[in-house]
Design an enzyme around this catalytic site. Structure first.
Site, PDB file in Angstrom:
ATOM      1  CB  CYS A 170     -21.563   6.784 -14.836  1.00  0.00           C
ATOM      2  SG  CYS A 170     -20.221   7.987 -14.667  1.00  0.00           S
TER       3      CYS A 170
ATOM      4  CD  GLU B 202      -3.045  -0.599  -0.066  1.00  0.00           C
ATOM      5  OE1 GLU B 202      -3.250   0.599  -0.331  1.00  0.00           O
ATOM      6  OE2 GLU B 202      -3.558  -1.530  -0.708  1.00  0.00           O
TER       7      GLU B 202
ATOM      8  CB  CYS C  50     -13.167   4.545 -13.672  1.00  0.00           C
ATOM      9  SG  CYS C  50     -14.053   6.110 -13.490  1.00  0.00           S
TER      10      CYS C  50
ATOM     11  CB  CYS D  92     -17.864   4.821 -20.483  1.00  0.00           C
ATOM     12  SG  CYS D  92     -16.988   6.251 -19.794  1.00  0.00           S
TER      13      CYS D  92
ATOM     14  CB  CYS E  14     -17.981   1.209 -16.676  1.00  0.00           C
ATOM     15  SG  CYS E  14     -18.276   1.653 -14.941  1.00  0.00           S
TER      16      CYS E  14
END
Length: 373
Positions: free
Chosen positions: A217, A45, A201, A208, A211
């Site tokens: 959206c 991370e 994204c 798109c 997605c």
């Protein structure tokens, strides 16, 4: 702007649709997803902050080979840690990683405090979202994340106006993230949110049509995907200049200085730097009398997120030098030591050959990048 904005989909529908997409298209074989431990998740991370997955993977694997657990990392010296960080950029991350490892050993008996979001977020280099990601990814307990990818997904999905770095906008995004995060399959959900932002994204080229939320959206409905999220208001980057002294001895070794622990390239080894030729010459007169200057190399630019640094390398040769001291050392480019080096310095040293100075080529950059993972 309300602190509790309406969601586009019922949370259960959002979760089910996202996880169905993740099961087929998500990333399931990343190195830190194997043998999950709080330590391995934590290191990944931190490395993934502002850095893409493909860049991080080889660094993560080398890091795990040398420091397989928090005890090994805490016992290492900072030079060794920063050496393995060299080239990854944003070196404060490496310094904080080392500090946090020692805090875990000294204050938490070697165990990450994953039982507490507050305790995790108090460790050096760990904020609210990173703490949530470590807890969720290593334990499966419910914890909310809001990294750059998640911000982009939620901002577009809800057409959230304003730069996400503004406190009011960030509060709205945290509220949305909180409402969408489930109590079950939290590991998969948090990874799915990051994967959706990183693979579909994206900031520049959102896909798109692939997605799972194309029809809901709001940014897509308006044809304004690229307007969201709004960019941070730009300020002109200031430019600074520095001379870097490439001082070689008769053996072809180069003199390096260790930077202060905080600030620019904190804790890394660099070439001695000066504001102008007068300051450089005064230093030579004091520490290396008799040094012979060669012609300057061409100036090149190293770009940080907040300023540009124009670097002019100034080669010189010396037969003898006063005592080097703890903050200086001789560096042999043909047999490099395992120390942390500032990125442009590493490039300059790699261009050297014994007794020969060759001008560097190229442009170094350490600009802030979209945190695509």
């Amino acid at each position: 702007m309300t602190d509790h904005p309406p969601v586009v989909l019922p949370p259960e529908t959002f979760q089910r649709r996202l996880l169905d997409w993740f099961d087929v298209h998500g990333r399931h074989n990343l190195p830190w997803q194997q043998n999950r431990t709080p330590y391995r998740v934590w290191v990944s991370e931190i490395m993934l902050q502002q850095t893409q997955v493909t860049t991080v993977i080889p660094y993560f694997e080398r890091f795990m080979e040398r420091f397989p657990d928090v005890e090994a990392l805490a016992a290492a010296n900072q030079d060794e840690v920063l050496h393995l960080w060299t080239g990854l950029g944003y070196y404060a991350r490496g310094r904080n990683l080392h500090k946090a490892a020692r805090v875990v050993m000294e204050e938490h008996d070697g165990a990450f405090p994953v039982h507490s979001l507050e305790a995790m977020a108090s460790l050096p280099g760990i904020g609210r979202s990173t703490a949530g990601a470590i807890i969720a990814q290593s334990t499966g307990r419910r914890a909310v994340i809001l990294d750059g990818n998640v911000k982009r997904v939620l901002t577009r999905l809800h057409a959230v106006e304003g730069w996400p770095g503004r406190p009011a906008v960030e509060r709205r995004l945290w509220s949305l993230a909180e409402r969408y995060t489930p109590a079950e399959r939290v590991i998969d959900f948090t990874q799915a949110m990051m994967d959706l932002g990183a693979t579909l994204c994206r900031r520049g080229r959102p896909e798109c049509g692939r997605c799972p939320f194309e029809t809901e959206c709001l940014a897509h409905e308006r044809g304004e995907e690229r307007r969201f999220p709004e960019s941070k208001p730009k300020k002109a980057l200031p430019t600074r200049q520095t001379l870097m002294l490439l001082l070689l001895d008769d053996s072809g070794r180069v003199l390096l200085e260790q930077r202060p622990s905080s600030g620019l390239w904190g804790g890394l080894w660099s070439l001695p730097q000066f504001e102008d030729s007068e300051a450089l010459q005064a230093w030579l007169d004091q520490h290396a009398p008799g040094a012979e200057l060669d012609d300057e190399w061409s100036t090149f630019t190293h770009t940080f997120s907040h300023f540009r640094l124009e670097i002019t390398p100034q080669p010189a040769r010396v037969t003898c030098l006063d005592a080097v001291g703890e903050s200086r050392r001789w560096f042999d480019p043909t047999d490099p030591a395992n120390i942390g080096l500032a990125a442009p310095v590493k490039g300059l040293l790699e261009s050297l050959r014994p007794f020969t100075l060759s001008a560097p080529a190229g442009h170094a950059s350490e600009s802030a990048k979209e945190p695509s993972r």
